[in-house]
Design a protein around this motif. Sequence first.
Motif, PDB file in Angstrom:
ATOM      1  N   GLN A 114     -22.839  39.314  25.373  1.00  0.00           N
ATOM      2  CA  GLN A 114     -22.118  40.249  24.795  1.00  0.00           C
ATOM      3  C   GLN A 114     -22.753  41.022  23.870  1.00  0.00           C
ATOM      4  O   GLN A 114     -22.388  42.287  23.625  1.00  0.00           O
ATOM      5  CB  GLN A 114     -21.067  39.336  23.868  1.00  0.00           C
ATOM      6  CG  GLN A 114     -19.775  40.237  23.689  1.00  0.00           C
ATOM      7  CD  GLN A 114     -18.781  39.270  23.218  1.00  0.00           C
ATOM      8  OE1 GLN A 114     -18.766  38.300  22.940  1.00  0.00           O
ATOM      9  NE2 GLN A 114     -17.393  40.220  23.126  1.00  0.00           N
ATOM     10  N   THR A 153     -17.019  33.290  24.707  1.00  0.00           N
ATOM     11  CA  THR A 153     -18.490  33.620  24.636  1.00  0.00           C
ATOM     12  C   THR A 153     -19.016  32.126  24.393  1.00  0.00           C
ATOM     13  O   THR A 153     -20.174  31.694  25.026  1.00  0.00           O
ATOM     14  CB  THR A 153     -19.003  34.469  23.528  1.00  0.00           C
ATOM     15  OG1 THR A 153     -18.297  35.891  23.709  1.00  0.00           O
ATOM     16  CG2 THR A 153     -20.324  34.403  23.253  1.00  0.00           C
ATOM     17  N   ASP A 206     -20.799  38.397  29.985  1.00  0.00           N
ATOM     18  CA  ASP A 206     -19.863  38.301  28.886  1.00  0.00           C
ATOM     19  C   ASP A 206     -19.521  39.920  28.558  1.00  0.00           C
ATOM     20  O   ASP A 206     -20.247  40.650  28.177  1.00  0.00           O
ATOM     21  CB  ASP A 206     -20.549  37.909  27.761  1.00  0.00           C
ATOM     22  CG  ASP A 206     -19.616  37.243  26.574  1.00  0.00           C
ATOM     23  OD1 ASP A 206     -18.239  37.754  26.741  1.00  0.00           O
ATOM     24  OD2 ASP A 206     -19.971  36.124  25.762  1.00  0.00           O
TER      25      ASP A 206
HETATM   26 MG   LIG Z   1     -17.145  37.044  23.091  1.00  0.00          MG
END
Ligand SMILES: [Mg+2]
Lengths: 295, 235
Positions: free
Chosen positions: B97, B53, B173
Motif C-alpha cells: 500500500q 493490510t 494492497d
Molecule cells: Mg491498508
Amino acid sequence: MSFWVTVIRQVGRNLRQTWGSQLMTLLTVSLSVLIFAFFYLIYTNMLSLGDKLGDDLTLIVYLEEEPGPELQQQLIKKITTFDEVEDIRFVSSAMAYERFAGQLGQNEDVLDDMPKDFLPPSIEVIPFKNLRSLNQVKLFSAYLAKLPGTLKVQYGQEWVERFYYFTKLLSIVVLLSGTLLILTTIFMVAYTIRLTILGRQAELELLKLVGATNNYIRIPFLLEGLLQGILGSSIGIAALYTLFHWIRIRFSGPGLLNLFEFSFFPPVVTITIIGVSILLCTLGSYSTMHKFLRI
Amino acid sequence: MKNNTAEPPGTMIEMIKVSKLYPPDVVALKDVSISVAVGEMFFIIGMSGAGKTTLLKLISSMEPPTNGLIEISGNPIHQLKGYKLARLRQKIGVAYQDFKLLADRTTAENIAISMEVSYKKPSIIRRRVKDLLAQLNLTDKHNTITGELSRGEQQRVTLARAIANSPTMILVDEPTGNLDATTTEKVMQLLTKCNKSGATIVIATHDDSIYRHTPHRIMELRAGRTYSIVGGNGT
Ligand SMILES: [Mg+2]
Ligand SMILES: Nc1ncnc2c1ncn2[C@@H]1O[C@H](COP(=O)(O)OP(=O)(O)OP(=O)(O)O)[C@@H](O)[C@H]1O
C-alpha cells in the motif's frame, strides 16, 4: 553467470554510493600496509646484515704468556666445556707480529724498533652461529675472561650490543605497526561497510522482502572488503617498492648503504603480506555484516 | 473463471484463528480463519483500519502473528528462516500500500529488483520489464526516477515489481486507489491474466468497482474480525 553479473552490479552501486569513504579506507589500508612493510623490510635486512656481520664474530682472548702444547690442550678443553665452538686458533706473539706487519704493508719499518714479542699471544675463538645472540656472547666472554692466564677478552662489544638493541627495537616497531595494520584494516573496512549499510537500509529491507537470500545481500559487501584488501595492500607494497628503488638509485655508488646489500622482500613475503591484508579486510566486512545484516 | 480441474486444487493460504495485536492494545486482527486455494482470486474488503493490510503483512511474513497458525503452501511461514524463507518470498509478489519503491532508482531498476534476487538473466529481465511497462501504460517512464512519478504511476510500478518474477502468489494492497477508471481496468486485466496463468491472487481494497461484479470470493473485515465471506462457487 547472471549471479556474478548481479553481484558485480551491486558492488559497483555500493562503490558509487560511498566512494568518498571507500577512498579513505583504501588510503588507510595502503598506508598501514606501507608503514608495516617498511619497518618489516628494514627489520629483515637488519637481520640478514646481522647474520653477515656475525659471520666475522670472533672472540679474542689475550693471554699473559705463550701457552705450551699441554696448556693449549687444557685450554681447548675448558673452552669446549662451555659450549661447542666452530674453531679455536692459537696465535703466538710471533704470529701476531707477522700479521700486524702484513697489515701495515709499506709502513712495516715503523716496527723496526719494536721487540718481536711486543704483542701478547692470544686465542681466537669462533663460536657457532647459535651462540651469537648477545646474551650468549656476553656469557661466553665472561667465562673466557676467567680462564687462567687471561689478560682480557675482546669481541667488539660496542657494536654487537648496539646492533642487538637496535634490532630489538625494530622488532617492537614491526609488531606495533603490524597491530596498527590489523586494527586499521579491520575497523576501517568494517566502518565503511557499516556506512554503506546504514545508507541503504531501505533498499536492504526491501531486498529481504522480495526474497533476497543472505548470500545475495552479503556477497557484494564481502567482495567490497576483498577489493579493498587487494587494492590497498597492492598499492602499499607498490609504494614501498618504488621508495626502495628510489633510495637504491639515489644512494648507489660508494657510500654507507653500499656496505651491505639492501634487498626487497622475496615474492613469498610480498604475497603473504597481500594475502593477510585481504584476509583482514574480508574479516572486517564479515564482522559488520554479521551484526547488521541478518534475515 | 473456469474451474475445470479434475481434482481439487491444493491450498495456498491456510490461516487458523489468527490474531494480531500491536502493543499496547491495538487489536488489528482477531481470530481470522481463511483458506485460499491455489489459483484462486480472493478479495479482502473493509473500512479503513479494518485490518486488511495487517492480514497481507502476516501472509507475506513481514510481521509475525500474535496467535494462530499461518501456512503458505503447507509451510508454516513464521517458522521459516534464512534461505528457505528467502526462497518462499521469491514466490510471493507483494504490491504494498505504501509502495516501498526506491525513490532514487529508475522505474526499470525498481521492477528488476524482484527478478534480480532470483538471479534471472539480465536479458530476460530487460524484456520482462519492457513488457510489463507496456501493459501498464508506462513505457515512456522506463528511465524515470520513481521519486518523480505521480502516485498513480508509482502504484503501477509497485504492481509491476510484484508480478515481474511470475510468483505463485500475488498480494495486492489497494491496487487502484489512485487510478482512473480506464487504468483501473488495465490493472485488473493484468491481474486477471496472472490469475489465469495459475497465480493465487489476494486483493485488499475498498474500491467497490473492482469487486462489484466479481465471481470470486470476497471477505469483509470489520474491526479485525471476519464479518462475512461471500461469493465464489463453494469450493
Ligand atoms: Mg491498508
Ligand atoms: N505497526 C502498527 N502499530 C500499531 N498499530 C498498527 C500498526 N499497523 C496497523 N496498526 C493498526 O491496526 C489496525 C489495522 O490496520 P491496517 O493497516 O491493517 O488497516 P487497513 O484495513 O489496511 O486500512 P486502510 O484501508 O486504511 O489501509 C489499525 O487500527 C491500525 O491503526
